[in-house]
Design a protein around this motif. Structure first.
Motif, PDB file in Angstrom:
ATOM      1  N   ILE A  36      -0.170   0.401   3.594  1.00 39.70           N
ATOM      2  CA  ILE A  36      -1.232   0.004   2.599  1.00 39.70           C
ATOM      3  C   ILE A  36      -2.761   0.794   3.304  1.00 39.70           C
ATOM      4  O   ILE A  36      -3.318   1.020   3.949  1.00 39.70           O
ATOM      5  N   ALA A  57       5.881  -1.921   1.135  1.00 40.65           N
ATOM      6  CA  ALA A  57       5.178  -2.764   0.294  1.00 40.65           C
ATOM      7  C   ALA A  57       4.310  -2.165  -0.619  1.00 40.65           C
ATOM      8  O   ALA A  57       3.853  -0.614  -0.362  1.00 40.65           O
ATOM      9  N   HIS A  58       3.696  -3.099  -2.062  1.00 43.60           N
ATOM     10  CA  HIS A  58       3.747  -2.467  -2.891  1.00 43.60           C
ATOM     11  C   HIS A  58       2.146  -3.377  -3.035  1.00 43.60           C
ATOM     12  O   HIS A  58       2.123  -4.931  -2.888  1.00 43.60           O
ATOM     13  N   GLU A  59       1.392  -3.250  -3.223  1.00 41.47           N
ATOM     14  CA  GLU A  59      -0.114  -3.279  -3.965  1.00 41.47           C
ATOM     15  C   GLU A  59      -0.296  -3.902  -5.894  1.00 41.47           C
ATOM     16  O   GLU A  59       0.863  -3.156  -6.022  1.00 41.47           O
ATOM     17  N   SER A  60      -0.025  -4.621  -4.994  1.00 37.49           N
ATOM     18  CA  SER A  60      -0.257  -5.874  -6.454  1.00 37.49           C
ATOM     19  C   SER A  60      -1.331  -5.319  -8.414  1.00 37.49           C
ATOM     20  O   SER A  60      -2.158  -4.450  -7.751  1.00 37.49           O
ATOM     21  N   ARG A  92      -4.315  -7.926  -2.922  1.00 40.27           N
ATOM     22  CA  ARG A  92      -2.908  -9.139  -2.808  1.00 40.27           C
ATOM     23  C   ARG A  92      -1.515  -7.433  -2.577  1.00 40.27           C
ATOM     24  O   ARG A  92      -1.664  -6.733  -3.534  1.00 40.27           O
ATOM     25  N   TYR A  93      -0.789  -7.829  -2.195  1.00 36.21           N
ATOM     26  CA  TYR A  93       0.678  -6.986  -1.380  1.00 36.21           C
ATOM     27  C   TYR A  93       2.148  -7.935  -1.409  1.00 36.21           C
ATOM     28  O   TYR A  93       2.246  -8.371  -0.821  1.00 36.21           O
ATOM     29  N   SER A  94       2.709  -7.139  -2.371  1.00 40.46           N
ATOM     30  CA  SER A  94       3.837  -7.420  -2.326  1.00 40.46           C
ATOM     31  C   SER A  94       5.236  -6.617  -0.649  1.00 40.46           C
ATOM     32  O   SER A  94       5.041  -5.663  -0.777  1.00 40.46           O
ATOM     33  N   ARG A 130       4.192 -13.008   0.782  1.00 46.24           N
ATOM     34  CA  ARG A 130       2.938 -12.005  -0.171  1.00 46.24           C
ATOM     35  C   ARG A 130       1.783 -12.253   1.617  1.00 46.24           C
ATOM     36  O   ARG A 130       1.579 -12.620   2.082  1.00 46.24           O
ATOM     37  N   TYR A 173       8.325  -3.298  -6.561  1.00 41.88           N
ATOM     38  CA  TYR A 173       7.405  -4.496  -6.168  1.00 41.88           C
ATOM     39  C   TYR A 173       7.545  -5.961  -7.040  1.00 41.88           C
ATOM     40  O   TYR A 173       7.279  -6.642  -5.619  1.00 41.88           O
TER      41      TYR A 173
END
Length: 463
Positions: free
Chosen positions: A276, A340-343, A349-351, A368, A400
């Motif tokens: 990330i 992992a993905h950015e919001s 914030r990442y999921s 989170r 995501y």
């Protein structure tokens, strides 16, 4: 100065006393969550926050970051504010027919795009990847990497080998505007010797030309394909390796022409990682580590030349400083692949989704991760779900919003889209050919499924 203004800064201002033009300029520097939060303070700011011009800027930012797929977002200038808000909601929840309210549902296809490359017969196990903008597809065609335009079904680029007699086994890409950084994982057969390499390529999507930024050797391996889960994020590219030295994780800083090979503390343990912005996530047994890329500075080494004889020396993960470690050993979990993905709506914030094992069960864990500017990172667990008996999970990516693909035993259809965020998986079946069990890519935000047939590349979007 950063373009972003966070909610705490906004709250300190008396926004309602400012002219609308100034307020619009401030909104243009905010993420979506901050704009919505400010809209809840008073009627005047609520009206300004939901002006169409504000949401045009917000959606344009999502497109610039390649979070919005251009194939499923029409000309946003023609949309109302409500329609643009619905697009953002869809990014968070996924396609509506992927979360059915009743059993035995079928996911409805909203658009199907077919590309027609000349696919070599020996390339039937290729896994095509739709770039996040939705404009291009990368895939391997007889061990050679190709890029095709989705808009006009046209070959844009073919990777030219930096070495003779080589085969590409994996790739990853990060798209930005009109160019894309690609990590190419290949093996070369030179003078009766097999060597594996990674190359970082800068591809200009408009001209179809590329620049090779570096080629680096990886540790020796008896396997012609030691690569798995390659990734690119900013100046870093990474790939997991199964080589003579064991299970390793190689990180390359292509800007500085440096590399690092990491090894788990236990030599029998596999490292799984995810990139990330500015950070790396590692799973090691029942621990999840967050590492800042700045913490690697004392461990970098110069890239080994393609004809170099030096063998890379691994660094143990225990010797790398960590920002945060999440320890789940008390749950008897063993972490595996990480996604992992950015919001789309909140900066920093990442999921984080983790495939894990617990006794005989296969679990999916959801966390989170928040990395606020100038503040300590924070973890919070959201859900844990268990794969249903009789289902086969083939390490498909997790989106995501937490969707992935499963099938009944032996990796054959029918195929089902399920939510790893739910304790009870949905039953929305999707139409895919039998070979799609392990050869389908799922886009992280749009949810588009991309797969290959003997004569085509198919992209399916869902309602």
């Amino acid at each position: 100065m950063s373009r972003r203004i966070h909610l705490k800064s906004i709250s300190a201002l008396l926004l309602s006393d400012l002219p609308p033009d100034i307020i619009f300029s401030i909104f243009a520097c905010c993420d979506i969550a901050s704009v919505v939060s400010v809209s809840q303070t008073c009627r005047d700011l609520h009206a300004l926050a939901f002006e169409k011009s504000v949401w045009l800027v917000l959606l344009d930012d999502l497109r610039r970051r390649c979070i919005l797929d251009r194939n499923c977002t029409p000309n946003i200038d023609t949309l109302s504010t409500a329609e643009m808000i619905d697009i953002v909601k869809r990014l968070i929840t996924g396609p509506q027919t992927w979360s059915p309210e009743e059993l035995d549902s079928v996911a409805e296809i909203s658009r199907k795009i077919t590309l027609h490359p000349t696919i070599a017969a020996a390339s039937k196990w290729i896994v095509p990847q739709l770039l996040r903008s939705g404009r291009y597809v990368l895939f391997l065609n007889l061990y050679r990497l190709e890029c095709w335009s989705v808009l006009d079904d046209r070959l844009v680029w073919t990777h030219t080998f930096p070495l003779d007699d080589m085969e590409v086994y994996g790739f990853a890409a990060e798209e930005a505007d009109a160019d894309v950084k690609i990590m190419v994982c290949f093996t070369a057969f030179l003078n009766a010797e097999t060597r594996s390499y990674v190359e970082i390529v800068d591809l200009d999507l408009q001209t179809g030309t590329h620049n090779s930024l570096l080629v680096a050797r990886v540790p020796n391996s008896d396997d012609t394909d030691p690569f798995s889960r390659p990734a690119v994020c900013g100046a870093l590219a990474a790939v997991r390796l199964s080589v003579d030295l064991g299970e390793l994780y190689m990180i390359v800083n292509w800007r500085k022409k440096l590399y690092l090979v990491l090894q788990a503390n236990d030599l029998n343990t596999r490292l799984h990682g995810a990139l990330i912005p500015g950070h790396i996530l590692f799973s090691e047994e029942a621990r999840l580590h967050l590492i800042s890329s700045d913490m690697l500075s004392s461990h970098w080494a110069p890239i080994i030349a393609t004809d170099g004889c030096t063998e890379p020396s691994p660094v143990f993960l225990k010797d790398i400083p960590k920002l945060r470690t999440l320890d789940a050993s008390h749950t008897e979990q063993r972490f595996d692949s990480i996604y992992a993905h950015e919001s789309p709506i909140r900066d920093g914030r990442y999921s984080v989704w983790i495939y894990s094992k617990r006794h005989v069960h296969r679990d999916f864990l959801s966390y989170r991760l928040s990395i606020p500017a100038n503040e300590e990172p924070e973890w919070s667990q959201r859900t844990r779900s268990t794969l249903q008996p009789g289902r086969s999970y083939s390490y498909h990516p997790i989106t995501y919003c937490g969707h992935s693909i499963t099938s009944r035993g032996h990796q054959r259809g029918p195929f089902t889209i399920f939510s790893v965020a739910s304790v009870s998986f949905g039953t929305a079946e999707v139409e895919l050919p039998p070979s799609a069990a392990i050869h389908t890519d799922i886009a992280p935000y749009s949810g588009a499924l991309t797969y290959s047939t003997d004569s085509s590349i198919v992209i399916q979007y869902y309602r």
